[in-house]
Scaffold this active site. Structure first.
Site, PDB file in Angstrom:
ATOM      1  N   GLY A 101       1.707  -4.737   1.593  1.00 62.65           N
ATOM      2  CA  GLY A 101       1.573  -3.300   1.796  1.00 62.65           C
ATOM      3  C   GLY A 101       2.279  -2.853   3.069  1.00 62.65           C
ATOM      4  O   GLY A 101       2.662  -3.672   3.912  1.00 62.65           O
ATOM      5  N   CYS A 102       2.445  -1.548   3.196  1.00 62.80           N
ATOM      6  CA  CYS A 102       3.188  -0.984   4.328  1.00 62.80           C
ATOM      7  C   CYS A 102       2.396  -1.128   5.625  1.00 62.80           C
ATOM      8  O   CYS A 102       2.906  -1.621   6.633  1.00 62.80           O
ATOM      9  CB  CYS A 102       3.533   0.469   4.056  1.00 62.80           C
ATOM     10  N   TYR A 103       1.151  -0.708   5.600  1.00 69.02           N
ATOM     11  CA  TYR A 103       0.321  -0.832   6.805  1.00 69.02           C
ATOM     12  C   TYR A 103       0.178  -2.301   7.197  1.00 69.02           C
ATOM     13  O   TYR A 103       0.170  -2.655   8.366  1.00 69.02           O
ATOM     14  CB  TYR A 103      -1.085  -0.281   6.548  1.00 69.02           C
TER      15      TYR A 103
END
Lengths: 352, 352, 352, 352
Positions: free
Chosen positions: A149-151
């Site tokens: 994921g991005c986070y």
């Protein structure tokens, strides 16, 4: 020269992937799968791609695509990939999944946070967590890659070196994260409207965001030298920022007694020596999302708050590139033995 | 492989040029000239370029740079280039001037609008107007290229085909233009502050903007089959829009009696057949700056308002790319015989 | 002290109206009607109003509301008001309709542009066009007020004085308009998403926008001294600007021979002498939406392009205030004999 | 009816103050002091105020203004107020200082963080910290009010009740704060330019921001029942967000053993019962800056992260209103015995 497909090509991550892949010299053909726009030219949804990619979207059918392609990228809501991917498909092509289904090793944790049964249990052990800088060797030999994921990419890249080097107290980690609006995807909902996001900042998913267990599992592995994915619990608070792209993670942790700035510099250098896409800004310089926008770079900087003996370390990346599509291309490059930065060389533009 | 210099590299156009050139496979070295930051690493001003271009800025001295380089790009305020460029410099290298000094053929018009004496009179006849789609052949053989302004590129590309084909009344042209804030450059002034631009739109330079005579001269040449740069007078109204990049020109003109939509489609096709960087959207589809942002494309669309017999034609481009640095690279590619799109291939990202 | 209702209170215009009305000293109670949120606290949708207006939304039923209220504001899509309003309702309360149904005097024009049958034909003659500065006397005695559109208010206020005074050629009018995104309302659709609007400008509804006939009818009445609503045809091009609020209309017209700047100044002064909410900026000063944001002001400025003998006149207002809710309150104040600026006194904040 | 002056009226805080004061029914005259624009109409800098406040700026001279006014607001850089205010001035008028000079009780702490000698030592004991909800009684009888900083108001209002009630570990406090760009003021500098702030988020002043000691002193007083301003050390990290206005503070702290959600709710209610400008959103609901923009409200919400036993509490306010000018008016209202919300009643507009 390889042939690729994107399943879910008309979402923001899928479209960014398509854009990057059109400039990849080792790709001879791209299929853009879409449930909603099958049969319709992709550039109807993204006129930016007119004259660059003029094909129509094809059916999102994994079995058909697997027969035609060397690699399939999945950009789908969670719960679908784990149902559809199987051994037969993996025999035919590599799967790079931008969704959450194969990221967590602990299926119980998955089911608890995603509140759904995981239907691809058998394949989980084959999946490699596609954070390139941490798992390059495993990725090289994998057929099923769980793109992070991005986070999580941003949080883990910022914090893992500190845990590996044993510099911070494991129960003291707080991640205050900020994201641009494209992270919410391209489905119409009131919360994503211009007037609802513009000129405001808000926290959301406080203490409940699904990237939390992914961060915890990976940080635990970093702490435990890749032997065990438990032990770290973090407070993770995402915020929505009125900008199109970008993630900033502001990470707080208590330094262990005796830890000096030099130890921290050293830990980062050891983890990221020779890493093309990591820029260490060093002590006292902080990343800003504008300097990485549109690129696959992750910038990291830190300071030590001597009055509280806390480290404040920040990472910044573009959520659609290093946080999604760019890292997916980087994973593909690793698997197929291309130079890792092919199609990812464009420097970040500014101002953009 | 060539060596290049940018004079004025730390402004927005200069920095965008540097960014594009670092990805150009035919360039072996780039010198970044800067008056204010000589001796200081370029990436101190643009941390986006850290690890990509780590050299320090050099002195903005044309004579020195001319000895070292094959081409020099000038990104300077008006009035400087015309003083500094001379035959000796042009003997040593190609000059691509992103400023206004060599754009206008009529020196009287220059002095009237810029309110300053033109000091490079002797070189004017050697200068070629660097609007690639209109003057490709002349550019190929030129040593002094006057890269057009951002508003002008967009206005001319939208309107010239209509005048060439004799479809519109020459005294009826109104150009209502909109630009992102990067067009105002990187010098600190209250009007360019975030809080002064954000959440507002304003007209400025109404009936007095210096891109007006440039548009008029070129449209006159289009009308008169390249024989005479007079005859067209336009109303040109620029507006400042709260966004980083992008120009949209909304152009109005009275159609001549009997002109049909098909004639207009035909005129655009004839002008731009085979043009890589022009996308004709056709009747009823309008460009939006988001679809060209960060790229060298210019999108053009139009409609006919049958009730008033006016054509409303719109062009959109990125002011820092096709409107400045990208077109400068395109000009360089033409002069040196490189493929015209080298270093300009990246498709527009979205959302960005 | 009066009692009021808003039908369609949870849209942007309805909510702005509610906000303004809560600060009105002559209003003792406000009912917020909503189809989607009946029974739910209004502040659930607009937490800005928590502790200020804590009532729940009521049913959007005109007949019930008419019995309880002195005035009902309608903020509904077109086609509904004309079906629901009737003589019985008007006997009980005043209707101020923020929608389009009662704005056009020519029912044929309505049906042509709105592509629907008008079902309130009988009431049309009772409706007064609620542009306060033009129709104050008629408004005072009316029970059915058609509050003008946002683009139209701005366009008409800018151009009507020039036509009344006979200064411009009637067939030469072009209105290039720019609006913030709140003008598109609060219904979820891809085109209104943050990432689709932010960092871009686009034209839309070119030569087909429904505010066109409203502008034409009113400008014709201005030209013909309020005797006839035909004669003027304009080109009207709206654009979407990445900001929450604000409308700017850039208006072009050919000046009649012999018209001087002083005549123009004079025409504006005559039309707007003593008008509280019009600020004439005069020759050479142009309005910007930031200076009127959040307020009921309309700023107007102009220049004369001597080279083409065109006037370029610009108006700016806040689309949700003077372009919708503020003007609706102003109309209510006129009808009920309150001071015209009650609840509309807050000066525009800046930066906001 | 009183007469007031603003020293430094053309900065953003000063101008917001002027705007609020023009709507105040108890003020008969406002003088706008400005060093840079003396003799020039205020509305030249802020055309929003044209026709509302048409006076010219006057000299920024405290002695002269003190003779004419009942209250003077100072909106100046730090270090000036402490030099200029004296007993003679305080004998003539009330001073409400929006700057930092009189906020800290400990002069050593001031000199350490502001790196300048404090020249108003003698007056420090007369100054009252103007956080209205905490010091209303002291403010009522004071002639010298130190209006708090924007970050500090938001941080203290969010955290003080938890310390007063003894619910959190005093060494565990982390404040991750986010601010709109207007907080940086109206002086031109590259960092405040549109293109440098737009589409990006960055941390700044990490572990060194001057609001830190102010927060620490006040939180210590809350902890120690107003007896001692030491004992609390916090990590405070401000971030710049691409929006005009708004502050959000995301505060983290370790809960003491046994603390339940109900204790937290209770603590907030006890601290803020009857407070007009505080809205408690309660457990699980978080503030967003859009809901308070343009108003004097401060919204507070929280959750408990049970896995880490941390409270995450957030506050949101408008930095120019409750964080500066609005609170200054609130202080004035308290001192002069006006209702506390006079001139501060306008509900927050949305979207704005």
């Amino acid at each position: 020269m390889i042939e690729v497909a994107i399943v879910g090509a008309t979402g923001y991550a899928g479209a960014e992937l398509l854009r990057l892949l059109t400039a990849h010299p080792q790709i001879k053909h791209i299929l853009a799968g879409s449930q909603s726009y099958e049969g319709i030219p992709f550039s109807r949804q993204y006129p930016s791609m007119k004259a660059i990619y003029d094909e129509s979207c094809v059916e999102n059918d994994l079995n058909t695509l697997a027969r035609q392609c060397d690699v399939i990228f999945l950009a789908l809501p969670h719960g679908i990939a784990s149902k559809q991917v199987n051994e037969a498909i993996l025999d035919q092509c590599v799967i790079i999944d931008l969704g959450a289904d194969f990221r967590l090793k602990d299926i119980g944790v998955y089911e608890q946070w995603y509140k759904t049964k995981h239907e691809g249990r058998a394949l989980l052990s084959k999946a490699v967590y596609g954070l390139c800088e941490l798992y390059r060797d495993e990725i090289r030999h994998s057929r099923l890659i769980a793109n992070p994921g991005c986070y999580t990419t941003c949080s883990i890249l910022t914090l893992a070196p500190l845990l590996k080097a044993g510099l911070i107290e494991k129960d003291s980690i707080i991640i205050d994260a900020k994201s641009g609006v494209s992270g919410a995807g391209r489905s119409e909902k009131i919360d994503s409207m211009f007037c609802e996001c513009n000129e405001s900042i808000k926290p959301y998913g406080v203490a409940t965001h699904r990237h939390t267990p992914e961060i915890e599992e990976q940080l635990s592995l970093a702490l435990n030298n890749n032997t065990e994915g438990t032990g770290i619990t973090v407070s993770f608070t995402p915020h929505l920022v009125p900008m199109n792209r970008g993630i900033l993670t502001t990470c707080y942790a208590q330094l262990k007694s005796g830890v000096q700035t030099a130890h921290i510099e050293q830990a980062y250098k050891e983890s990221y020596a020779g890493e093309h896409f990591i820029r260490l800004l060093g002590y006292g310089t902080f990343p800003e999302t504008r300097w990485v926008k549109g690129s696959n770079w992750c910038d990291i900087g830190f300071t030590v708050d001597k009055r509280t003996n806390r480290i404040i370390a920040c990472g910044a990346l573009d959520n659609l590139v290093k946080g999604a599509a760019g890292q997916a291309v980087q994973n593909m490059n690793i698997v197929f033995g291309f130079a890792e930065d092919v199609a990812l060389e464009t420097p970040p533009a500014f101002p953009v």
